[in-house]
Write an enzyme that holds these catalytic residues in place. Structure first.
Site, PDB file in Angstrom:
ATOM      1  N   ASP A 268       0.866  -1.170   0.000  1.00 56.62           N
ATOM      2  CA  ASP A 268       0.000   0.000   0.000  1.00 56.62           C
ATOM      3  C   ASP A 268       0.907   1.225   0.000  1.00 56.62           C
ATOM      4  O   ASP A 268       2.074   1.177   0.403  1.00 56.62           O
ATOM      5  CB  ASP A 268      -0.929  -0.001   1.223  1.00 56.62           C
ATOM      6  CG  ASP A 268      -2.237   0.726   0.945  1.00 56.62           C
ATOM      7  OD1 ASP A 268      -2.263   1.583   0.024  1.00 56.62           O
ATOM      8  OD2 ASP A 268      -3.237   0.450   1.625  1.00 56.62           O
ATOM      9  N   GLU A 615     -16.958  10.701   3.848  1.00 54.31           N
ATOM     10  CA  GLU A 615     -16.598   9.295   4.126  1.00 54.31           C
ATOM     11  C   GLU A 615     -15.715   8.790   2.995  1.00 54.31           C
ATOM     12  O   GLU A 615     -16.165   8.533   1.895  1.00 54.31           O
ATOM     13  CB  GLU A 615     -17.847   8.416   4.306  1.00 54.31           C
ATOM     14  CG  GLU A 615     -18.813   8.382   3.145  1.00 54.31           C
ATOM     15  CD  GLU A 615     -19.765   7.206   3.211  1.00 54.31           C
ATOM     16  OE1 GLU A 615     -19.562   6.283   4.008  1.00 54.31           O
ATOM     17  OE2 GLU A 615     -20.737   7.217   2.430  1.00 54.31           O
TER      18      GLU A 615
END
Length: 858
Positions: A268, A615
């Site tokens: 990542d 979000e």
């Protein structure tokens, strides 16, 4: 030189040149692994390290082109200009249609290949423009507060597996071809679902073996062993004390030794830096040690720049070049399998024309999925479908006219986005009364003026120029134009635009608007580091320095008909980068004033919910109920509740269209609203799909891929990764709307289901007993009756069935022996434990919607 010697030299040079074109790694007829082995032996250590970073430079002496491993295709080709934007992944999961999903990702891979081929011909392929796509996200959406849950396919392991496999097949292309179409990536391996705020330091150290193997790992295993995914991305946090990208247990023992994975592991973005940066994991002393640890553990490609220190790590004895070779050979093999080092004439995927990008056929796929993913949650008094008398309808809500909201997160740029308001007006063929009413979390009357902006050369929007330096010097690396309010954030290592660095860059935006009337407008901008705002040549703000995040609002008095030139300059230095900009009219209001605007309306379509601005991954802007991209409350924001309550008390029949990437607790809204439609973030054609459902031109058939809880009190602590009390599989309370639930405008009746153990199939008849054609999703669940610690039920199969009014069809759901697999506490393994089982077949996960079959497995 004598003539004979000169002739000999020419012959030798020509021979060397011919040989250089016929080296084993250049021979397209040889297997990819053999070519990789040959090329590996010709690379220096420094070259190997460069190839192991996501932005791999060209190595001209060996004919190796530039390559970037980082491209996005979460629900359409992302961050790379024009593309088709499909609904959010959590929405597409609600379709329970993996066949359509595979067709969609095949279309996405067509667009990706076409864009890559066009870019190659321009001579440079940078970030987001490559052939390695970091999707699908198959993490379990264990808690509705996780801001990135919308990237997944819900809270169920089987659902994430089945939908994830469809994504991989669509992206990587069919079997039997010489070259792969693209590389897909299963992420984030393996136990990862927030909180966003602590992901760089969190240690998940007390997870039970059952939760690990029965909930968090199955989808990854299936994508590796059944779908042949070629990449796996390791996650940020630690697992049992080790960073996931440095975990020998996850990356070697489980992924490679037990599952037989032979593809690439990519990190990542920024995860290797978390090994050693202060305040994070703290398991390595510096970048070299961190890089050595990651590679030895099995992380082949880094998203970041720590791996440039690998030669230093070799010299320090922390890793050997032979250990590095293992990773380099894997990545070279993957590039050969893409045909990326071979002429386009040999690679069939390079023949896909650029005209497929955002073409009509792909727009129709986006519309079809947007329709299928709509979930009707409530329809009191059969208010829906509405008749088309526009005179009695009013549209309200913060999401009604918001096009960017429809894109969700990790999006591309469609040619046009149909908002809900636009879809309703197109459906009715006339203008419809509209008032925004409130923002997501505030009761204000706000109108954006960005749609009035034009560039200096008269085109809609603001022109933008970017420089990869902090002085705005030289030729810009990117020159483009934006027609929507500026929303930039490098959270998740996201570049502001392709070709722009993550840090130490500058940007300048220019445009103008003409005031429609006398009054006040507000220039709103959010930024870190340097900002300069110039209005009609006057510098009204100039803070050109390193700074923390600042929210700014400047009032500007305007006169009707006067033109206002705006220039916004931005400088980013280090770490996180955020820039937001809009010009708006903002007036405070009250629920009573909002209701007054709907005085003549019988029905109010209120398009509310939440927003992908709030979000999402590491969002920097915090509002009540939101924190760093996660949610602190799953309740509908109070501002919207107050408006809905006031409209209800005024006698209005309310249709709530809830837009969100996660479950929203709508308990009060089941009282104030007649109908509730869960629309998710519905993509570029979402407005048409909402209108089709509201007015009955499409009968909704979507089902919830997550549990909708009643309120915050039903949730365990967010940072507890135990599955106890979570999701329909372990939740002991009464949800507001259960997993698998969704209503229709018609009614369905299931016959008595039967299970054929020998054939491994469940069969059941389904009848449409209503007056409209419609679609039902038949769901099959399993439970080991002797396993008192296990899930109450777990999904193991589903089938969409389309039925005309009055029609009956026989449905068969595959349910082989392996579907009975579960955790065996006696052996600490996943296996089919002999004994008694319950199969449950029905239309949702709720007990009242299921019929049971008793089965004994030998």
């Amino acid at each position: 030189m004598k003539r004979s010697n000169l002739l000999l030299s020419i012959i030798v040079m020509c021979s060397a040149g011919a040989a250089a074109q016929n080296l084993p790694y250049q021979n397209a007829d040889l297997p990819a692994e053999q070519r990789a082995e040959d090329l590996l032996g010709r690379l220096t250590l420094d070259e190997k390290a460069k190839l192991m970073m996501n932005g791999s430079p060209a190595i001209p002496r060996l004919g190796i082109p530039q390559f970037d491993w980082w491209s996005e295709a979460l629900h359409g080709v992302g961050r790379n200009g024009l593309s088709t934007t499909f609904p959010s992944c959590i929405g597409m999961a609600a379709s329970f249609d993996d066949e359509l999903l595979e067709r969609i990702y095949s279309a996405i891979s067509d667009e990706a290949r076409a864009k890559n081929t066009a870019q190659k011909r321009k001579g440079k392929v940078g970030k987001y423009q490559g052939l390695s796509f970091w999707t699908p996200t198959i993490n379990i959406f264990r808690d509705p507060r996780w801001g990135r849950g919308q990237e997944s396919y819900g809270e169920d392991p089987y659902m994430n597996s089945r939908m994830g496999q469809a994504v991989v097949r669509g992206l990587q292309g069919p079997e039997g071809h010489k070259y792969r179409k693209l590389l897909a990536c299963a992420k984030h391996f393996a136990v990862h679902s927030g909180p966003e705020k602590t992901r760089h330091s969190l240690d998940i150290e007390s997870l039970s073996p059952r939760d690990l193997w029965e909930t968090y790992l199955p989808a990854f295993k299936d994508l590796v062993q059944k779908a042949g995914v070629q990449e796996v991305m390791c996650a940020y946090q630690r697992f049992e004390g080790e960073p996931c990208c440095g975990s020998n247990r996850l990356l070697q023992q489980i992924l490679r030794d037990q599952w037989g994975f032979d593809g690439l592991v990519v990190s990542d973005c920024g995860a290797i830096g978390d090994f050693w940066r202060p305040g994070r994991h703290g398991v390595s002393k510096d970048a070299a040690a961190a890089s050595a640890k990651a590679v030895i553990s099995g992380t082949d490609v880094e998203c970041g720049s720590n791996y440039k220190s690998l030669p230093e790590a070799v010299r320090a004895g922390e890793i050997s070049e032979e250990q590095i070779n293992v990773s380099v050979k894997r990545l070279l093999k993957a590039r050969f399998e893409l045909g990326e080092l071979d002429p386009d004439s040999l690679v069939e995927w390079t023949k896909i024309p650029e005209s497929v990008v955002n073409c009509d056929a792909h727009k129709q796929l986006a519309l079809q999925m947007a329709r299928e993913q709509m979930v009707l949650l409530q329809n009191r008094g059969n208010l829906l479908p509405l008749d088309k008398d526009a005179g009695r309808i009013m549209v309200m809500g913060p999401n009604a006219a918001d096009s960017v909201m429809m894109w969700g997160i990790y999006f591309g740029q469609p040619a046009h986005t149909v908002t809900v308001m636009e879809g309703i007006e197109a459906k009715l063929g006339t203008k419809v009364k509209y008032a925004k009413g409130c923002e997501i979390t505030e009761i204000t009357d706000t109108r954006s003026l960005f749609g009035d902006f034009v560039t200096p050369d008269g085109k809609p929007g603001m022109e933008a120029r970017f420089w990869n330096n902090t002085r705005m010097e030289g030729k810009p690396v990117v020159e483009t134009r934006y027609t929507s309010a500026l929303q930039f954030d490098n959270g998740g290592n996201t570049a502001f635009a392709p070709g722009v660095e993550l840090t130490n860059f500058t940007a300048s935006f220019r445009g103008s608007f003409t005031a429609r009337q006398d009054g006040r407008v507000f220039i709103n901008y959010v930024n870190d580091d340097g900002i300069r705002l110039i209005v009609n040549g006057d510098t009204v703000a100039n803070r050109w320095m390193a700074e923390e995040m600042r929210n700014n609002k400047r009032e500007l008095k305007v006169k009707a008909g006067q033109k206002y030139d705006i220039q916004l300059d931005y400088m980013q230095l280090a770490d996180g980068a955020t820039l937001q900009f809009n010009v708006e009219t903002i007036e405070p209001t009250t629920p009573a004033e909002v209701v007054a605007k709907a005085a003549d309306a019988d029905v109010v379509i209120f398009v509310g919910g939440i927003s992908p601005d709030l979000e999402r991954e590491e969002a920097k802007v915090n509002k009540p109920g939101f924190d760093n991209g996660d949610r602190t409350s799953i309740e509908l924001p109070q501002a919207q509740r107050d408006i809905l309550k006031a409209l209800h008390e005024a006698g209005k029949k309310i249709v709530l269209v809830n837009c969100s990437g996660s479950a929203v607790a709508l308990t009060p809204e089941t009282e104030t609203c007649y109908a509730i439609l869960q629309a998710w973030y519905a993509g570029e054609q979402g407005g048409h799909a909402v209108a089709d459902v509201l007015f009955g031109d499409y009968n909704p058939g979507g089902k919830l891929p997550v549990t909708f809880y009643r309120d915050d009190s039903q949730l365990p602590p967010f940072d507890d990764y135990s599955m106890k009390g979570r999701t329909y599989r372990y939740f002991g309370g009464e949800p507001l709307f259960p997993f698998g639930f969704g209503m229709s405008y018609t009614e369905f009746e299931l016959g008595k289901p039967e299970y054929d153990k020998k054939a491994g199939k469940i069969t059941v008849s389904v009848t449409n007993t209503g007056r409209r054609d419609g679609t039902e999703v038949v769901q099959a669940y399993m439970r080991n009756t002797a396993d008192t610690e296990g899930p109450a039920k777990t999904l193991r199969g589903f089938c969409r069935v389309e039925l005309k009014a009055g029609e009956t069809k026989a449905v068969a759901i595959d349910f082989p022996r392996e579907s009975f697999e579960g955790w065996d506490a006696a052996t600490n393994t996943m296996r089919v434990v002999p004994g008694n089982y319950e199969l449950m077949v029905g239309t949702s996960s709720a007990d009242k919607d299921l019929q049971k079959i008793q089965v004994t497995i030998d």
